[in-house]
Design a protein around this motif. Structure first.
Motif, PDB file in Angstrom:
ATOM      1  N   CYS A 236       0.835  -1.206   0.000  1.00 14.89           N
ATOM      2  CA  CYS A 236       0.000   0.000   0.000  1.00 14.89           C
ATOM      3  C   CYS A 236       0.869   1.255   0.000  1.00 14.89           C
ATOM      4  CB  CYS A 236      -0.926  -0.032   1.212  1.00 14.89           C
ATOM      5  SG  CYS A 236      -1.938   1.443   1.402  1.00 14.89           S
ATOM      6  N   LEU A 237       1.920   1.261   0.826  1.00 10.55           N
ATOM      7  CA  LEU A 237       2.799   2.425   0.891  1.00 10.55           C
ATOM      8  C   LEU A 237       3.571   2.610  -0.414  1.00 10.55           C
ATOM      9  CD1 LEU A 237       4.255   2.243   4.501  1.00 10.55           C
ATOM     10  CD2 LEU A 237       2.977   4.140   3.520  1.00 10.55           C
ATOM     11  N   GLU A 238       3.988   1.497  -1.006  1.00 10.13           N
ATOM     12  CA  GLU A 238       4.784   1.587  -2.235  1.00 10.13           C
ATOM     13  C   GLU A 238       3.952   2.114  -3.402  1.00 10.13           C
ATOM     14  OE1 GLU A 238       7.395  -1.341  -5.173  1.00 10.13           O
ATOM     15  OE2 GLU A 238       6.701  -2.061  -3.215  1.00 10.13           O
ATOM     16  N   THR A 239       2.720   1.633  -3.524  1.00 14.79           N
ATOM     17  CA  THR A 239       1.884   2.022  -4.671  1.00 14.79           C
ATOM     18  C   THR A 239       1.056   3.266  -4.412  1.00 14.79           C
ATOM     19  OG1 THR A 239       0.043   0.618  -3.937  1.00 14.79           O
ATOM     20  CG2 THR A 239       1.715  -0.393  -5.341  1.00 14.79           C
ATOM     21  N   GLY A 240       0.809   3.580  -3.134  1.00 14.52           N
ATOM     22  CA  GLY A 240      -0.064   4.707  -2.814  1.00 14.52           C
ATOM     23  C   GLY A 240      -1.531   4.414  -3.081  1.00 14.52           C
ATOM     24  N   ARG A 241      -1.883   3.129  -3.235  1.00 18.59           N
ATOM     25  CA  ARG A 241      -3.266   2.748  -3.524  1.00 18.59           C
ATOM     26  C   ARG A 241      -3.774   1.778  -2.461  1.00 18.59           C
ATOM     27  NH1 ARG A 241      -1.020   2.230  -8.743  1.00 18.59           N
ATOM     28  NH2 ARG A 241      -1.014  -0.034  -8.527  1.00 18.59           N
ATOM     29  N   PRO A 242      -5.098   1.721  -2.273  1.00 18.99           N
ATOM     30  CA  PRO A 242      -5.644   0.788  -1.284  1.00 18.99           C
ATOM     31  C   PRO A 242      -5.348  -0.658  -1.656  1.00 18.99           C
ATOM     32  CG  PRO A 242      -7.287   2.423  -1.919  1.00 18.99           C
ATOM     33  CD  PRO A 242      -6.148   2.557  -2.872  1.00 18.99           C
ATOM     34  N   VAL A 243      -5.224  -1.496  -0.646  1.00 19.88           N
ATOM     35  CA  VAL A 243      -5.078  -2.938  -0.831  1.00 19.88           C
ATOM     36  C   VAL A 243      -6.281  -3.597  -0.159  1.00 19.88           C
ATOM     37  CG1 VAL A 243      -3.706  -4.999  -0.318  1.00 19.88           C
ATOM     38  CG2 VAL A 243      -2.561  -2.839  -0.915  1.00 19.88           C
ATOM     39  N   VAL A 244      -7.063  -4.338  -0.951  1.00 17.12           N
ATOM     40  CA  VAL A 244      -8.283  -4.977  -0.451  1.00 17.12           C
ATOM     41  C   VAL A 244      -8.065  -6.481  -0.409  1.00 17.12           C
ATOM     42  CG1 VAL A 244     -10.773  -5.203  -0.720  1.00 17.12           C
ATOM     43  CG2 VAL A 244      -9.608  -3.151  -1.554  1.00 17.12           C
ATOM     44  N   GLN A 245      -8.398  -7.083   0.714  1.00 19.20           N
ATOM     45  CA  GLN A 245      -8.292  -8.533   0.866  1.00 19.20           C
ATOM     46  C   GLN A 245      -9.637  -9.038   1.388  1.00 19.20           C
ATOM     47  OE1 GLN A 245      -4.947 -10.654   1.406  1.00 19.20           O
ATOM     48  NE2 GLN A 245      -4.262  -9.302  -0.217  1.00 19.20           N
ATOM     49  N   SER A 273     -11.876 -10.261   6.251  1.00 20.51           N
ATOM     50  CA  SER A 273     -11.567  -9.300   5.190  1.00 20.51           C
ATOM     51  C   SER A 273     -10.785  -8.138   5.780  1.00 20.51           C
ATOM     52  CB  SER A 273     -12.847  -8.778   4.525  1.00 20.51           C
ATOM     53  OG  SER A 273     -13.552  -9.838   3.919  1.00 20.51           O
ATOM     54  N   ALA A 274      -9.938  -7.535   4.927  1.00 20.52           N
ATOM     55  CA  ALA A 274      -9.112  -6.415   5.381  1.00 20.52           C
ATOM     56  C   ALA A 274      -8.980  -5.393   4.261  1.00 20.52           C
ATOM     57  CB  ALA A 274      -7.739  -6.901   5.816  1.00 20.52           C
ATOM     58  N   LEU A 275      -8.785  -4.157   4.670  1.00 19.36           N
ATOM     59  CA  LEU A 275      -8.598  -3.046   3.745  1.00 19.36           C
ATOM     60  C   LEU A 275      -7.500  -2.156   4.300  1.00 19.36           C
ATOM     61  CD1 LEU A 275      -9.371  -1.031   1.451  1.00 19.36           C
ATOM     62  CD2 LEU A 275     -11.192  -0.182   2.964  1.00 19.36           C
ATOM     63  N   VAL A 276      -6.495  -1.864   3.494  1.00 18.26           N
ATOM     64  CA  VAL A 276      -5.406  -0.977   3.906  1.00 18.26           C
ATOM     65  C   VAL A 276      -5.402   0.228   2.982  1.00 18.26           C
ATOM     66  CG1 VAL A 276      -2.932  -0.762   4.328  1.00 18.26           C
ATOM     67  CG2 VAL A 276      -4.067  -2.975   4.662  1.00 18.26           C
ATOM     68  N   VAL A 307     -15.019   5.724   1.167  1.00 21.06           N
ATOM     69  CA  VAL A 307     -15.180   6.385   2.467  1.00 21.06           C
ATOM     70  C   VAL A 307     -13.872   6.338   3.255  1.00 21.06           C
ATOM     71  CG1 VAL A 307     -16.324   6.220   4.707  1.00 21.06           C
ATOM     72  CG2 VAL A 307     -17.662   6.017   2.613  1.00 21.06           C
ATOM     73  N   ALA A 308     -13.220   5.162   3.267  1.00 15.36           N
ATOM     74  CA  ALA A 308     -11.965   5.025   4.014  1.00 15.36           C
ATOM     75  C   ALA A 308     -10.902   5.966   3.463  1.00 15.36           C
ATOM     76  CB  ALA A 308     -11.490   3.580   3.966  1.00 15.36           C
ATOM     77  N   ARG A 309     -10.823   6.060   2.142  1.00 16.68           N
ATOM     78  CA  ARG A 309      -9.830   6.947   1.542  1.00 16.68           C
ATOM     79  C   ARG A 309     -10.115   8.415   1.868  1.00 16.68           C
ATOM     80  NH1 ARG A 309      -6.839   5.745  -3.941  1.00 16.68           N
ATOM     81  NH2 ARG A 309      -5.446   7.075  -2.753  1.00 16.68           N
ATOM     82  N   ALA A 310     -11.389   8.791   1.812  1.00 18.75           N
ATOM     83  CA  ALA A 310     -11.742  10.188   2.094  1.00 18.75           C
ATOM     84  C   ALA A 310     -11.378  10.558   3.533  1.00 18.75           C
ATOM     85  CB  ALA A 310     -13.234  10.410   1.841  1.00 18.75           C
ATOM     86  N   LEU A 311     -11.694   9.659   4.471  1.00 17.90           N
ATOM     87  CA  LEU A 311     -11.384   9.939   5.872  1.00 17.90           C
ATOM     88  C   LEU A 311      -9.875   9.933   6.103  1.00 17.90           C
ATOM     89  CD1 LEU A 311     -14.155   7.900   7.714  1.00 17.90           C
ATOM     90  CD2 LEU A 311     -14.024  10.373   7.410  1.00 17.90           C
ATOM     91  N   ALA A 312      -9.170   8.996   5.455  1.00 16.90           N
ATOM     92  CA  ALA A 312      -7.720   8.944   5.617  1.00 16.90           C
ATOM     93  C   ALA A 312      -7.059  10.195   5.040  1.00 16.90           C
ATOM     94  CB  ALA A 312      -7.167   7.691   4.951  1.00 16.90           C
ATOM     95  N   ASP A 313      -7.527  10.651   3.886  1.00 20.84           N
ATOM     96  CA  ASP A 313      -6.957  11.862   3.292  1.00 20.84           C
ATOM     97  C   ASP A 313      -7.194  13.071   4.184  1.00 20.84           C
ATOM     98  OD1 ASP A 313      -6.106  10.397   1.133  1.00 20.84           O
ATOM     99  OD2 ASP A 313      -7.744  11.002  -0.193  1.00 20.84           O
ATOM    100  N   ARG A 314      -8.395  13.126   4.761  1.00 26.55           N
ATOM    101  CA  ARG A 314      -8.695  14.251   5.654  1.00 26.55           C
ATOM    102  C   ARG A 314      -7.804  14.206   6.896  1.00 26.55           C
ATOM    103  NH1 ARG A 314      -8.665  17.445   8.666  1.00 26.55           N
ATOM    104  NH2 ARG A 314     -10.230  18.891   9.495  1.00 26.55           N
ATOM    105  N   ALA A 315      -7.642  13.007   7.457  1.00 28.36           N
ATOM    106  CA  ALA A 315      -6.827  12.878   8.667  1.00 28.36           C
ATOM    107  C   ALA A 315      -5.351  13.104   8.377  1.00 28.36           C
ATOM    108  CB  ALA A 315      -7.040  11.499   9.278  1.00 28.36           C
TER     109      ALA A 315
END
Length: 563
Positions: A236-245, A273-276, A307-315
Motif C-alpha cells: 500500500c505504501l509503495e503504490t499509494g493505492r488501497p489494498v483490499v483482501q 476481510s481487510a482493507l489498507v 469512504v476510508a480513503r476520504a477519511l484517511a486523506d482528511r486525517a
C-alpha cells in the motif's frame, strides 16, 4: 362539384397500435387471474421474452426474479382504485444495473356494462434514477462523515491522539477494527529492522466491544511492527493505492500479514476481510490505516473503500500538521532547555535558583529566558527576558539576546546603559523579534540592587516572613522594536534575608484579566517558609499561581544574599 374524399379507416384501427408499439413505456393487460392477455413491444424488451410467450402466464412465471406483489394487484381488482407501485429485481433481459427498478401504474378495466375484464398496467424503468439518487445519498453521507472528521480528527497537535481519533471514527462507521501505523524514525539504541522488512510504529488501535480483547493479541499502541516483504502494508505504501483482501485464503492472508504466523490468530478472531489505505499529505508518505471486518460483517465494497480513503486523506493533513509541529516543537524545546540549563555563575555571596515550565502541550515553545553573570566588584547581573513569538525562531532569537547581553554587560555599565546599547545594536542588526528584558545589578555587600526595565513586568521583593512587595521599575520600550528607547535605573534596598524575584508574564497573566489584577494576585500571596531554600520557594509560588498547564511559558529567577 369536387368529389368527396375517399373514406378513411376509423382512427382506432391504426392509432392505438401506433401509440402502444411506439412508446418506451411497457404496457400490459392482465385478466382477472392476473395472466397476460396483451404485452407491447417495450415490455417484451424489458422482460427479455417475446410478447406472444407472455400470453396466458402470470408475472411471476415470466419474470420470477421480480417482486410482482400480486396481492397489491388484487386490491386494484377488488376496489377499482388505481395504484402506483415500485418493483425491483432482474428480468431475463441483460442490464448494466445490479438491481433494476420499475414504477408501474395499475388500473381496473371494465366494459360499459360494468363487467371487470382485468388490469391495465403502464410500467417505466427507473433504475438509472434510483442509482443517481443512491449516489447522491452516498455523496451526502460522505460529506457528513467528512464534516464529522473535520470536527473530531485533529483536535490537537498531538500525532498519536490524532491517529486515535481517526481509528475511533472508522470503527464507528465502516470497520470492526482499525489500526493506524506511521513510518518509524530511527531511534538511538534500538535494533534496526531486518533487511527487506519495513518498520512502522503502531500509533492507535480501536475495535468494536466484542473484538477488543481479541485484538489485544495482535499488539498495543506504541510498539513497533516489522512487515515482511510483499505484505499488504508495504504494498500500500509503495503504490499509494488501497489494498483490499476480501475473504482471502490462508496462504494469501499469510502473505498479507506482518508474518505468516499471524494467520491462526486472525482466523480465531473471526477476521475474514481487510482493507489498507495509505496516509499521505503534501507529497510525503506518513503511514497506513488498516481496517478489518470479522464475523457476520460483509466484505469491503467500493463505497467502503471510497469512504476510508476520504477519511484517511482528511486525517493525513492533520497528521502532517502534528508531525511538523512535533518536529519544530522538539527542536525548539531542546534548544531552549540547552540554553536555560546553563545559566552563568553568580557571585559566590549570592544564592540563585531558577525554574522553567513550558506552556500546555498544544502550544509551541516560547522565548522565555534568564541568566546570571558575575561581574567585577562583587556584583551579579540578574536577567529575565521574553522574546516575542513561539517556536524555533523564538528560541534561536533568545540565544542571540542572551549572547549579546553577556558581551555588553561585561563592560561595567549601569543597567539602563546596557539596555540602551543592546537596543541600538539590535535595531541596527534588524532584529526579527522584539523582546522584553528586566536587568538587576545585585550587590550583596551593600544590600542593594539596581534595576532597569525594557517592557517587562516589574520585579518583586519577598520578605523573610513571606510577604511580597512589587517594586516600581518604570518600563521602557522592548528591545529591538526600533523605538529608540530611553531606560532608567532604579535603586532598590535589598535587606538581609530578602529575596529578589524576577519572572515572565506566563506566571501571572490570564485570559480576560487585566495586568493590574494579575500582578495583584502575586502581591497578595503569602509564602510560607520564605527563608528556606529558594527552589522550594519557587515551587510554592508556581503551585499557588500556575498549578495547571498555562497558556504561556513560565520562567522564574530568585536571588538572595548569603548570610
Amino acid at each position: 362539384m369536387p368529389a368527396d374524399p375517399p373514406p378513411r379507416d376509423p382512427p382506432e384501427s391504426w392509432l392505438w397500435p401506433a401509440l402502444l408499439d411506439g412508446t418506451e413505456a411497457g404496457v400490459a393487460v392482465l385478466d382477472t387471474d392476473l395472466r397476460y392477455v396483451y404485452v407491447n413491444p417495450a415490455l417484451a424488451r424489458m422482460n427479455g421474452i417475446r410478447a406472444e410467450a407472455h400470453y396466458g402466464r402470470t408475472i411471476s412465471e415470466i419474470v420470477p426474479g421480480v417482486d410482482a406483489n400480486e396481492d397489491f394487484l388484487r386490491m386494484v381488482l377488488a376496489d377499482g382504485e388505481p395504484r402506483v407501485m415500485v418493483s425491483s429485481g432482474q428480468t431475463r433481459a441483460d442490464s448494466p444495473h445490479k438491481l433494476r427498478y420499475w414504477q408501474g401504474s395499475y388500473h381496473r378495466i371494465e366494459d360499459p356494462d360494468g363487467r371487470i375484464h382485468g388490469l391495465g398496467a403502464v410500467v417505466l424503468e427507473v433504475s438509472a434514477d434510483r442509482e443517481t439518487q443512491r449516489e447522491l445519498e452516498r455523496a451526502r453521507e460522505r460529506l457528513m462523515l467528512l464534516d464529522a472528521a473535520a470536527v473530531r480528527i485533529g483536535s490537537t497537535l498531538e500525532m498519536d491522539r490524532t491517529c486515535q481519533e481517526l481509528a475511533d471514527l472508522l470503527v464507528e462507521v465502516i470497520a470492526d477494527t482499525a489500526t493506524v501505523e506511521v513510518l518509524a524514525a530511527e531511534e538511538y539504541g534500538k535494533r534496526p529492522p531486518s533487511q527487506g522488512t519495513l518498520r512502522l510504529r503502531r500509533a492507535a488501535m480501536a475495535a468494536r466491544p466484542a473484538l477488543r480483547e481479541k485484538v489485544k493479541e495482535f499488539g498495543t499502541p506504541g510498539e513497533y511492527v516489522d512487515y515482511q516483504r510483499g505484505a499488504a502494508i508495504p504494498r500500500c505504501l509503495e503504490t499509494g493505492r488501497p489494498v483490499v483482501q476480501n475473504l482471502p485464503s490462508d496462504d494469501a492472508l499469510g502473505r498479507a500479514a506482518p508474518s505468516a504466523e499471524r494467520v491462526a490468530a486472525y482466523r480465531a478472531a473471526g477476521i475474514h476481510s481487510a482493507l489498507v489505505v495509505p496516509l499521505a499529505a503534501r507529497g510525503d508518505k506518513l503511514g497506513t490505516v488498516s481496517l478489518v471486518r470479522a464475523g457476520t460483517s460483509p466484505v469491503f465494497d467500493p463505497e467502503d473503500i471510497a469512504v476510508a480513503r476520504a477519511l484517511a486523506d482528511r486525517a493525513a493533513i492533520s497528521l502532517d500538521n502534528a508531525r511538523r509541529y512535533s518536529r519544530e516543537h522538539g527542536i525548539a524545546l531542546e534548544l531552549q532547555r540547552a540554553l536555560l540549563a546553563t545559566p552563568g555563575i553568580p557571585h559566590p555571596e549570592i544564592d540563585v535558583a531558577t525554574r522553567y515550565l513550558p506552556a500546555g502541550a498544544t502550544d509551541l515553545v516560547g522565548g522565555d529566558w534568564f541568566d546570571t553573570l558575575a561581574l567585577p566588584g562583587g556584583l551579579t547581573l540578574l536577567a529575565m527576558g521574553d522574546v516575542m513569538g513561539h517556536g524555533v525562531g523564538a528560541a534561536v532569537e533568545m540565544s542571540h539576546y542572551r549572547s549579546m547581553l553577556r558581551v555588553v554587560a561585561g563592560e561595567g555599565d549601569a543597567p539602563h546603559e546596557i539596555l540602551s546599547r543592546m537596543d541600538v545594536l539590535l535595531t541596527a542588526a534588524g532584529a526579527e523579534r522584539p523582546a522584553t528584558c528586566l536587568l538587576g545589578l545585585a550587590d550583596p555587600v551593600r544590600g542593594a540592587c539596581w534595576f532597569a526595565n525594557a517592557g517587562h513586568l516589574p520585579p518583586a521583593l519577598v520578605s523573610p516572613r513571606g510577604d511580597i512587595v512589587m517594586l516600581d521599575v518604570p518600563p521602557g520600550p522592548p528591545l529591538g522594536a526600533d523605538l529608540r528607547g530611553i531606560y532608567e535605573t532604579v535603586y532598590v534596598r535589598w535587606g538581609p534575608g530578602e529575596t529578589l524575584l524576577l519572572y515572565t508574564d506566563g506566571l501571572v497573566e490570564r485570559r480576560n484579566e487585566d495586568i493590574d489584577s494579575s500582578l495583584a494576585r502575586l502581591a497578595a500571596l503569602s509564602i510560607p517558609h520564605a527563608s528556606g531554600p529558594l527552589d522550594a520557594m519557587l515551587a510554592r509560588i508556581v503551585h499557588r499561581l500556575a498549578p495547571a498547564a498555562t497558556e504561556d511559558d513560565v520562567a522564574l529567577l530568585a536571588a538572595r544574599a548569603r548570610t
